[in-house]
Design an enzyme around this catalytic site. Sequence first.
Site, PDB file in Angstrom:
ATOM      1  N   TYR A 185       0.856  -1.182   0.000  1.00 51.03           N
ATOM      2  CA  TYR A 185       0.000   0.000   0.000  1.00 51.03           C
ATOM      3  C   TYR A 185       0.892   1.231   0.000  1.00 51.03           C
ATOM      4  O   TYR A 185       1.270   1.788   1.038  1.00 51.03           O
ATOM      5  CB  TYR A 185      -0.910   0.011   1.226  1.00 51.03           C
ATOM      6  CG  TYR A 185      -2.050  -0.983   1.174  1.00 51.03           C
ATOM      7  CD1 TYR A 185      -2.372  -1.663   0.006  1.00 51.03           C
ATOM      8  CD2 TYR A 185      -2.833  -1.236   2.307  1.00 51.03           C
ATOM      9  CE1 TYR A 185      -3.416  -2.562  -0.043  1.00 51.03           C
ATOM     10  CE2 TYR A 185      -3.884  -2.136   2.257  1.00 51.03           C
ATOM     11  CZ  TYR A 185      -4.170  -2.808   1.095  1.00 51.03           C
ATOM     12  OH  TYR A 185      -5.198  -3.701   1.057  1.00 51.03           O
ATOM     13  N   HIS A 233      -1.456 -11.606   0.205  1.00 55.53           N
ATOM     14  CA  HIS A 233      -2.227 -10.532  -0.419  1.00 55.53           C
ATOM     15  C   HIS A 233      -3.069 -11.029  -1.593  1.00 55.53           C
ATOM     16  O   HIS A 233      -4.227 -10.648  -1.760  1.00 55.53           O
ATOM     17  CB  HIS A 233      -1.279  -9.433  -0.891  1.00 55.53           C
ATOM     18  CG  HIS A 233      -1.907  -8.094  -1.003  1.00 55.53           C
ATOM     19  ND1 HIS A 233      -1.215  -6.917  -0.858  1.00 55.53           N
ATOM     20  CD2 HIS A 233      -3.186  -7.720  -1.246  1.00 55.53           C
ATOM     21  CE1 HIS A 233      -2.025  -5.893  -1.011  1.00 55.53           C
ATOM     22  NE2 HIS A 233      -3.224  -6.348  -1.255  1.00 55.53           N
ATOM     23  N   GLY A 247     -18.413  -1.574  -2.747  1.00 58.21           N
ATOM     24  CA  GLY A 247     -18.102  -1.620  -4.172  1.00 58.21           C
ATOM     25  C   GLY A 247     -17.059  -0.631  -4.629  1.00 58.21           C
ATOM     26  O   GLY A 247     -16.919  -0.406  -5.835  1.00 58.21           O
TER      27      GLY A 247
END
Length: 269
Positions: free
Chosen positions: A40, A114, A197
């Site tokens: 990230y 991940h 979403g």
Amino acid sequence: MLGTADLCMWPPPDLEERVTRLVRQAVEAGVTLIDTADAYCPDEGSFGLGETVVERAVASLPPPLRPAVMTKGGHTRFNGTEWGFDGSAEYLRRACRRSAERLRRRPLDLYALHRPDPAAPFRESVRGLLQCVEEGLTREVVLSNVDAERIALAHDVLGPSLAGVQNEFSLLRPDGRREIRLCERLGLTYFAWAPLGGARGVAGLARSAPLAAVARAHGCTPEEAALAWVLAAGPAVVPVVGTSRSRTLRSCVHALDIRLTDAEVAALG
């Protein structure tokens, strides 16, 4: 669970301040787990940024209030902003050690694969995770973005060291019930990422007439009703809410108290 992906992959100038403030507000609202990953970050040169800022945010809290942290490995960054994979056992052990160093905790609370590496045998990746547990690098492990067959295989190898699964699940991506039921049978937590979403999904949900009707019936926003639908999928489900706004965080926590009827759940999806 509070997710930090968006903030850390597209970091604002005041990233550390914002993550610290958000983590504190999340804990005050009752959140007990923060989600991050070594990948990230905006680019290869900042690899590990997400873990670094989360560690500082958590460390700023008094010890009794510090939440658990789940981080992930197996995704790589290269050529600047490109994404890659490395699911080899050796890489996962090395990545787990580095994550423990950045997060300043050993063992880690939760360490996740991940995403499966298309070029590596999945069983090898799972054995790498088991070695992370055996070496005391992490207490338990999680699998992210996996189907029921891989969950079953990993459970056979990992046994009680497997704590859960982190897959995408929302009204816009409802194809996760088989994995949710399996998690319930195995006693695993199902962490639902992007439960609304994603950013584009939120805009679409707001235009849904059936969702608006359910929201009116419960005196809540369409987004809160959509999150309540995710929670209604089963007791194993824990949404991973990624947000940079305290108002959105409070709204998501409010959704925990909304109970949809079976008819409403069916009507929505």
